[in-house]
Design a protein around this motif. Structure first.
Motif, PDB file in Angstrom:
ATOM      1  N   CYS A  84       0.850  -1.198   0.000  1.00  0.00           N
ATOM      2  CA  CYS A  84       0.000   0.000   0.000  1.00  0.00           C
ATOM      3  C   CYS A  84       0.878   1.238   0.000  1.00  0.00           C
ATOM      4  O   CYS A  84       1.757   1.384   0.855  1.00  0.00           O
ATOM      5  CB  CYS A  84      -0.903   0.023   1.237  1.00  0.00           C
ATOM      6  SG  CYS A  84      -1.924  -1.438   1.445  1.00  0.00           S
ATOM      7  N   VAL A  85       0.648   2.120  -0.967  1.00  0.00           N
ATOM      8  CA  VAL A  85       1.381   3.382  -1.059  1.00  0.00           C
ATOM      9  C   VAL A  85       0.374   4.518  -1.007  1.00  0.00           C
ATOM     10  O   VAL A  85      -0.582   4.564  -1.788  1.00  0.00           O
ATOM     11  CB  VAL A  85       2.193   3.472  -2.369  1.00  0.00           C
ATOM     12  CG1 VAL A  85       3.038   4.747  -2.388  1.00  0.00           C
ATOM     13  CG2 VAL A  85       3.076   2.242  -2.547  1.00  0.00           C
ATOM     14  N   SER A  86       0.562   5.456  -0.088  1.00  0.00           N
ATOM     15  CA  SER A  86      -0.357   6.590   0.057  1.00  0.00           C
ATOM     16  C   SER A  86       0.421   7.827   0.480  1.00  0.00           C
ATOM     17  O   SER A  86       1.555   7.728   0.963  1.00  0.00           O
ATOM     18  CB  SER A  86      -1.448   6.279   1.096  1.00  0.00           C
ATOM     19  OG  SER A  86      -0.863   6.011   2.360  1.00  0.00           O
ATOM     20  N   SER A  87      -0.173   8.976   0.298  1.00  0.00           N
ATOM     21  CA  SER A  87       0.427  10.221   0.789  1.00  0.00           C
ATOM     22  C   SER A  87       0.259  10.298   2.302  1.00  0.00           C
ATOM     23  O   SER A  87      -0.780   9.892   2.847  1.00  0.00           O
ATOM     24  CB  SER A  87      -0.234  11.428   0.126  1.00  0.00           C
ATOM     25  OG  SER A  87      -0.016  11.414  -1.276  1.00  0.00           O
ATOM     26  N   VAL A  88       1.278  10.799   2.977  1.00  0.00           N
ATOM     27  CA  VAL A  88       1.250  10.860   4.439  1.00  0.00           C
ATOM     28  C   VAL A  88       0.039  11.643   4.946  1.00  0.00           C
ATOM     29  O   VAL A  88      -0.571  11.293   5.947  1.00  0.00           O
ATOM     30  CB  VAL A  88       2.560  11.481   4.976  1.00  0.00           C
ATOM     31  CG1 VAL A  88       2.465  11.740   6.468  1.00  0.00           C
ATOM     32  CG2 VAL A  88       3.739  10.561   4.672  1.00  0.00           C
ATOM     33  N   GLY A  89      -0.330  12.697   4.232  1.00  0.00           N
ATOM     34  CA  GLY A  89      -1.436  13.538   4.681  1.00  0.00           C
ATOM     35  C   GLY A  89      -2.806  13.100   4.209  1.00  0.00           C
ATOM     36  O   GLY A  89      -3.799  13.783   4.466  1.00  0.00           O
ATOM     37  N   ASP A  90      -2.889  11.965   3.528  1.00  0.00           N
ATOM     38  CA  ASP A  90      -4.165  11.463   3.018  1.00  0.00           C
ATOM     39  C   ASP A  90      -4.961  10.853   4.169  1.00  0.00           C
ATOM     40  O   ASP A  90      -4.663   9.742   4.620  1.00  0.00           O
ATOM     41  CB  ASP A  90      -3.903  10.421   1.923  1.00  0.00           C
ATOM     42  CG  ASP A  90      -5.179   9.965   1.224  1.00  0.00           C
ATOM     43  OD1 ASP A  90      -6.269  10.100   1.803  1.00  0.00           O
ATOM     44  OD2 ASP A  90      -5.080   9.461   0.093  1.00  0.00           O
ATOM     45  N   SER A  91      -5.982  11.562   4.639  1.00  0.00           N
ATOM     46  CA  SER A  91      -6.702  11.133   5.845  1.00  0.00           C
ATOM     47  C   SER A  91      -7.445   9.823   5.653  1.00  0.00           C
ATOM     48  O   SER A  91      -7.735   9.120   6.623  1.00  0.00           O
ATOM     49  CB  SER A  91      -7.695  12.219   6.274  1.00  0.00           C
ATOM     50  OG  SER A  91      -8.638  12.479   5.257  1.00  0.00           O
ATOM     51  N   ARG A  92      -7.745   9.448   4.430  1.00  0.00           N
ATOM     52  CA  ARG A  92      -8.503   8.215   4.182  1.00  0.00           C
ATOM     53  C   ARG A  92      -7.602   7.019   3.889  1.00  0.00           C
ATOM     54  O   ARG A  92      -7.748   5.959   4.494  1.00  0.00           O
ATOM     55  CB  ARG A  92      -9.477   8.419   3.025  1.00  0.00           C
ATOM     56  CG  ARG A  92     -10.309   7.190   2.715  1.00  0.00           C
ATOM     57  CD  ARG A  92     -11.307   7.470   1.610  1.00  0.00           C
ATOM     58  NE  ARG A  92     -12.133   6.307   1.306  1.00  0.00           N
ATOM     59  CZ  ARG A  92     -13.093   6.289   0.394  1.00  0.00           C
ATOM     60  NH1 ARG A  92     -13.335   7.387  -0.318  1.00  0.00           N
ATOM     61  NH2 ARG A  92     -13.786   5.201   0.182  1.00  0.00           N
ATOM     62  N   ASN A  93      -6.645   7.199   2.986  1.00  0.00           N
ATOM     63  CA  ASN A  93      -5.846   6.064   2.540  1.00  0.00           C
ATOM     64  C   ASN A  93      -4.603   5.820   3.386  1.00  0.00           C
ATOM     65  O   ASN A  93      -4.107   4.690   3.432  1.00  0.00           O
ATOM     66  CB  ASN A  93      -5.442   6.253   1.079  1.00  0.00           C
ATOM     67  CG  ASN A  93      -6.641   6.204   0.150  1.00  0.00           C
ATOM     68  OD1 ASN A  93      -7.249   5.164  -0.036  1.00  0.00           O
ATOM     69  ND2 ASN A  93      -6.997   7.356  -0.422  1.00  0.00           N
ATOM     70  N   ALA A  94      -4.083   6.852   4.058  1.00  0.00           N
ATOM     71  CA  ALA A  94      -2.899   6.670   4.891  1.00  0.00           C
ATOM     72  C   ALA A  94      -3.237   5.991   6.207  1.00  0.00           C
ATOM     73  O   ALA A  94      -2.352   5.465   6.879  1.00  0.00           O
ATOM     74  CB  ALA A  94      -2.223   8.018   5.172  1.00  0.00           C
ATOM     75  N   GLN A  95      -4.507   5.991   6.601  1.00  0.00           N
ATOM     76  CA  GLN A  95      -4.926   5.324   7.835  1.00  0.00           C
ATOM     77  C   GLN A  95      -6.138   4.428   7.545  1.00  0.00           C
ATOM     78  O   GLN A  95      -7.267   4.721   7.927  1.00  0.00           O
ATOM     79  CB  GLN A  95      -5.269   6.341   8.931  1.00  0.00           C
ATOM     80  CG  GLN A  95      -5.405   5.672  10.309  1.00  0.00           C
ATOM     81  CD  GLN A  95      -5.841   6.660  11.388  1.00  0.00           C
ATOM     82  OE1 GLN A  95      -6.477   7.659  11.103  1.00  0.00           O
ATOM     83  NE2 GLN A  95      -5.487   6.361  12.626  1.00  0.00           N
ATOM     84  N   PRO A  96      -5.913   3.284   6.880  1.00  0.00           N
ATOM     85  CA  PRO A  96      -7.034   2.411   6.526  1.00  0.00           C
ATOM     86  C   PRO A  96      -7.687   1.756   7.741  1.00  0.00           C
ATOM     87  O   PRO A  96      -8.850   1.345   7.677  1.00  0.00           O
ATOM     88  CB  PRO A  96      -6.386   1.363   5.617  1.00  0.00           C
ATOM     89  CG  PRO A  96      -4.949   1.360   6.011  1.00  0.00           C
ATOM     90  CD  PRO A  96      -4.637   2.769   6.390  1.00  0.00           C
ATOM     91  N   CYS A  97      -6.946   1.630   8.833  1.00  0.00           N
ATOM     92  CA  CYS A  97      -7.482   1.006  10.056  1.00  0.00           C
ATOM     93  C   CYS A  97      -7.325   1.992  11.212  1.00  0.00           C
ATOM     94  O   CYS A  97      -6.365   1.913  11.991  1.00  0.00           O
ATOM     95  CB  CYS A  97      -6.756  -0.297  10.362  1.00  0.00           C
ATOM     96  SG  CYS A  97      -6.831  -1.510   9.034  1.00  0.00           S
ATOM     97  N   PRO A  98      -8.250   2.953  11.368  1.00  0.00           N
ATOM     98  CA  PRO A  98      -8.073   4.011  12.377  1.00  0.00           C
ATOM     99  C   PRO A  98      -8.317   3.563  13.813  1.00  0.00           C
ATOM    100  O   PRO A  98      -7.826   4.198  14.744  1.00  0.00           O
ATOM    101  CB  PRO A  98      -9.104   5.068  11.958  1.00  0.00           C
ATOM    102  CG  PRO A  98     -10.157   4.295  11.232  1.00  0.00           C
ATOM    103  CD  PRO A  98      -9.444   3.178  10.535  1.00  0.00           C
TER     104      PRO A  98
END
Length: 219
Positions: A84-98
């Motif tokens: 999984c590659v995402s932008s650090v600031g991407d609130s949805r994809n950077a934290q898929p399991c909050p």
């Protein structure tokens, strides 16, 4: 190295017999990276595929071994690798399991290649007597341990609990708004019956060596 990779990206690959055929595992992974991971140089893809093959071999050995002796006791047919590659600031994809949770697997491997690592809650902060699927914390203000980038975590799941060994409670780290950079995470799970999705069982990006490994395993 990942700054030019378009995000978000989720790449899932089945790695066959990773414990015994590291070369085929690397070729399978490299084929998938060439097909899907745009913006990463060829040397970086080679290095990444080699790294994942080595980690997958060690993970398969752990899955197949007796915990007391680390001797192989069975064959691991396949490992599913998810990158999984995402932008650090991407609130949805950077934290898929909050939420803090336990995985419904025997053992899961999570390795953070770049960016913030997985957060793991100390065992004493978890209410083990609470019933139900939702994880309950004894102290809602307990501070989790942050795995640094480069660390490889073996997390016990609900199906791997026995005796005093409890399931690992963890979550993805919160995103950091307006922060540049990428978060790159590798997740490995053992697969008893790999499902390739194609009618002939062979994804189009597999190399000849990888296809030969599939035939050898399934014949």
């Amino acid at each position: 190295a990942f700054d030019t990779v378009a995000t978000p990206l989720i790449l899932e690959v089945y790695l066959l017999d990773p414990m015994n055929d590291a070369q085929a595992t690397q070729e399978i992974m490299l084929g998938a990276l060439d097909a899907r991971l745009r913006g990463l140089s060829k040397p970086h893809k080679l290095s990444l595929s080699r790294c994942i093959a080595e980690i997958a071999a060690e993970y398969a050995l752990c899955c197949a071994s007796d915990s007391s002796s680390l001797r192989s006791t069975r064959q691991v047919k396949a490992v599913k690798a998810k990158l999984c590659v995402s932008s650090v600031g991407d609130s949805r994809n950077a934290q898929p399991c909050p939420r803090f949770h336990r995985d419904s697997v025997p053992v899961r491997l999570i390795a953070t290649i770049a960016g913030r690592g997985t957060q793991v809650m100390p065992d004493e902060a978890v209410d083990r007597d609470a019933e139900g699927p939702v994880t309950v914390l004894r102290d809602p203000h307990a501070v989790p341990w942050d795995a640094p980038a480069g660390d490889v975590l073996l997390l016990v799941g609900n199906h791997g609990q026995r005796g005093s060994r409890h399931a690992s409670v963890h979550r993805s780290p919160p995103p950091v708004a307006m922060t540049p950079g990428k978060r790159v995470v590798l997740v490995l799970d053992e697969e008893e019956e790999p499902d390739f999705g194609d009618a002939d069982g062979t994804p189009p990006w597999l190399t000849r060596a990888a296809q030969a490994a599939i035939r050898k395993l399934t014949d």
